[in-house]
Design an enzyme around this catalytic site. Structure first.
Site, PDB file in Angstrom:
ATOM      1  N   HIS A   1      46.763 154.951  51.455  1.00  0.00           N
ATOM      2  CA  HIS A   1      46.374 153.830  50.753  1.00  0.00           C
ATOM      3  C   HIS A   1      45.642 152.868  51.979  1.00  0.00           C
ATOM      4  O   HIS A   1      46.137 151.643  51.839  1.00  0.00           O
ATOM      5  CB  HIS A   1      47.261 153.174  49.981  1.00  0.00           C
ATOM      6  CG  HIS A   1      46.830 152.410  48.718  1.00  0.00           C
ATOM      7  ND1 HIS A   1      47.319 152.076  47.635  1.00  0.00           N
ATOM      8  CD2 HIS A   1      45.721 151.731  48.729  1.00  0.00           C
ATOM      9  CE1 HIS A   1      46.525 151.369  46.954  1.00  0.00           C
ATOM     10  NE2 HIS A   1      45.549 151.069  47.640  1.00  0.00           N
TER      11      HIS A   1
ATOM     12  N   ARG B   1      24.707 152.357  31.294  1.00  0.00           N
ATOM     13  CA  ARG B   1      23.910 150.954  31.383  1.00  0.00           C
ATOM     14  C   ARG B   1      22.892 151.522  32.302  1.00  0.00           C
ATOM     15  O   ARG B   1      22.835 152.816  32.619  1.00  0.00           O
ATOM     16  CB  ARG B   1      24.577 149.683  31.879  1.00  0.00           C
ATOM     17  CG  ARG B   1      25.104 150.032  33.316  1.00  0.00           C
ATOM     18  CD  ARG B   1      25.914 148.736  34.012  1.00  0.00           C
ATOM     19  NE  ARG B   1      26.342 149.052  35.146  1.00  0.00           N
ATOM     20  CZ  ARG B   1      27.380 149.404  35.503  1.00  0.00           C
ATOM     21  NH1 ARG B   1      28.277 149.758  34.478  1.00  0.00           N
ATOM     22  NH2 ARG B   1      27.756 149.598  36.949  1.00  0.00           N
TER      23      ARG B   1
ATOM     24  N   GLY C   1      41.874 146.001  42.656  1.00  0.00           N
ATOM     25  CA  GLY C   1      42.660 146.240  41.444  1.00  0.00           C
ATOM     26  C   GLY C   1      43.754 145.397  41.266  1.00  0.00           C
ATOM     27  O   GLY C   1      44.305 144.794  42.217  1.00  0.00           O
TER      28      GLY C   1
ATOM     29  N   GLY D   1      31.446 150.407  39.747  1.00  0.00           N
ATOM     30  CA  GLY D   1      31.369 149.025  39.838  1.00  0.00           C
ATOM     31  C   GLY D   1      30.760 148.649  41.418  1.00  0.00           C
ATOM     32  O   GLY D   1      30.062 149.131  42.192  1.00  0.00           O
TER      33      GLY D   1
END
Length: 314
Positions: free
Chosen positions: A276, A173, A73, A147
């Site tokens: 995290h 897709r 990110g 992704g």
């Protein structure tokens, strides 16, 4: 003219760096800069530092040509592009975090479904109590953000006999594995999932994506797993669902972050929190070094860079 490259890893420890640039080490841990920011052509953003540290030298980097993150990110950089001159290419770290983040997504999912936090607490109390818990096998898993990380998560799901994987991304897709549905189809797909795993980047479109309406459409007893970014989820809406016991959650990221002491998420029922840590594991360093060697070789040889997210001013 020699150009400076700022690296958050000691350059002498990275084998294969191309000759030419002047490599300087700065991991954000010291106040003074390793050189004049105006001479920096490639800025590799320090890893696991807070946003103010990462952006501190940007305004003075008047000769900057490339910003390379070591994160998938880049929202903390895109939020501060006003500090950067036009024509600077911003690249992310595709290929560095897929393995580690996908592992953690599966760890959080399995630990939550099988009740591992409760067993750890029982161990602390020397209490032996068997319970019947849901398995990942025969479940439907919805991956929001298909992704590289979302695909890596599905790679690992294959071994767990899940009944079905539903793939969702910003635009639909077809892949070799099947359809990837667009975000617009989420309302119809959410009620089908036993586990919803978030691995989408934080953008204007995904900020607050998991709001009260999203959560209300999840089936009773479903598990929400977030390895994306904290602000993808509306924390207040999630707390409401957790308090009622209708949903459970496993969160590697939160909003706010770091989660402060006393925040109600810490003690919300049915939630597992990790600080995290999707990226930082032993898998990070070798993949980060390979990325830097390849990317800097491309830069020195005037070849196209990998994973360019945007060019400022374009």
């Amino acid at each position: 003219m020699t150009q400076d490259v700022w690296l958050p890893l000691p350059p002498e420890e990275i084998k294969g760096l191309p000759e030419g640039p002047n490599y300087l080490f700065w991991d954000g841990g010291r106040q003074e800069f390793p050189g004049d920011p105006a001479d920096c052509a490639v800025y590799v953003v320090p890893y696991m530092r807070r946003e103010p540290v990462k952006i501190r030298p940007l305004r003075a980097m008047t000769g900057l040509r490339v910003i390379q993150t070591l994160t998938a990110g880049v929202d903390d950089i895109t939020a501060n592009l006003g500090l950067v001159a036009p024509g600077v290419r911003l690249c992310n770290a595709r290929g560095v975090h897929e393995t580690s983040t996908a592992e953690l997504a599966l760890t959080l999912t399995l630990a939550s479904l099988r009740g591992i936090p409760g067993f750890v607490r029982a161990q602390d109390e020397e209490h032996w109590q068997g319970v019947f818990r849901p398995a990942l096998a025969d479940r439907t898993v919805l991956i929001v953000g298909y992704g590289a990380i979302g695909s890596a998560i599905e790679d690992r799901l294959a071994a767990f006999e899940v009944e079905r994987v539903i793939r969702v991304a910003r635009s639909g897709r077809t892949t070799a594995r099947g359809a990837v549905h667009p975000f617009t189809e989420l309302p119809a797909l959410l009620p089908e999932a036993d586990v919803v795993i978030l691995s989408t980047p934080l953008t204007d479109e995904t900020r607050g994506l998991v709001d009260a309406g999203f959560l209300a459409r999840m089936k009773d007893g479903a598990l929400l797993v977030n390895v994306a970014r904290g602000p993808v989820v509306d924390t207040g809406a999630l707390l409401g669902e957790l308090a009622g016991g209708r949903l459970t959650a496993a969160l590697d990221v939160t909003d706010p972050e770091p989660l402060p002491p006393g925040h109600p998420l810490w003690r919300a029922p049915g939630v597992l929190i990790t600080p995290h840590v999707g990226g930082p594991s032993s898998a990070f360093r070798p993949r980060a070094e390979r990325l830097l060697v390849d990317q800097l070789t491309r830069f020195v040889n005037h070849e196209p860079l990998r994973d360019v997210v945007l060019t400022t001013g374009a």
